[in-house]
Design a protein around this motif. Structure first.
Motif, mmCIF file in Angstrom:
data_model
loop_
_atom_site.group_PDB
_atom_site.id
_atom_site.type_symbol
_atom_site.label_atom_id
_atom_site.label_comp_id
_atom_site.label_asym_id
_atom_site.label_seq_id
_atom_site.Cartn_x
_atom_site.Cartn_y
_atom_site.Cartn_z
ATOM 1 N N GLU A 222 147.259 100.894 105.934
ATOM 2 C CA GLU A 222 146.536 100.247 107.023
ATOM 3 C C GLU A 222 145.310 101.074 107.435
ATOM 4 N N GLN B 67 157.152 93.873 105.821
ATOM 5 C CA GLN B 67 156.906 94.537 104.542
ATOM 6 C C GLN B 67 158.084 95.414 104.118
ATOM 7 N N TYR C 286 154.903 95.616 109.657
ATOM 8 C CA TYR C 286 155.621 96.693 108.956
ATOM 9 C C TYR C 286 157.061 96.273 108.695
ATOM 10 N N LEU D 64 152.967 102.484 104.549
ATOM 11 C CA LEU D 64 152.364 101.329 105.224
ATOM 12 C C LEU D 64 151.288 101.761 106.214
#
Length: 169
Positions: A166, A8, A5, A162
């Motif tokens: 996922e 990203q 995370y 995020l």
């Protein structure tokens, strides 16, 4: 925070860039073109009716012969971010203060620099926010406070995005 995370989010922040005033189209754009252009840079989709409403409320300059120019686009991008944390009447007041204190090009570029700066800070790419600009003023402090609220919301939205991605994979 999960390292993936963090990576990203860092990538998102590294790619985040608002066009500076000199980068805004200096040729007239029709309403549909303005909404398409500005929507590339703002957190939520802009519509023609939103732009028309801002013109009616005198928050952005109206079109000249059905064309919008840099000034309108700059105010539109600013409004699109700041409206998430402030009512329109307070935004109008901030814009009046800006007009009496700074030229639009200076104020808009400061807004862009400060938003990008604070986003790097909030997303953990900097220990402290950088000092933006060469002067300190109450107007800049008010804007920084509003932008901190916005950047925390952007951070939260990106982080939750995020997590959702996922879970859906």
């Amino acid at each position: 925070m999960n390292e993936e995370y963090r990576r990203q989010l860092a990538e998102y922040v590294a790619e985040f860039h608002l066009p500076r005033y000199r980068e805004l189209p200096d040729i007239g754009l029709h309403l549909e073109q303005v909404t398409r252009y500005a929507s590339r840079y703002v957190p939520s989709q802009l519509t023609g009716s939103m732009v028309s409403n801002y013109v009616k409320q005198k928050l952005i300059p109206g079109p000249v012969k059905k064309s919008y120019y840099q000034e309108s686009i700059a105010y539109l991008i600013f409004l699109s971010y700041i409206k998430a944390v402030m009512p329109l009447e307070d935004i109008r007041l901030m814009m009046e203060v800006q007009k009496s204190s700074y030229e639009l090009q200076v104020a808009y570029d400061y807004f862009c620099d400060e938003l990008e700066n604070l986003l790097q800070y909030v997303c953990g790419l900097r220990e402290t926010p950088a000092v933006v600009g060469s002067t300190r003023s109450q107007e800049k402090e008010l804007l920084r406070t509003a932008l901190l609220s916005i950047t925390y919301k952007i951070y939260l939205d990106q982080y939750l995005s995020l997590i959702r991605a996922e879970k859906n994979s």
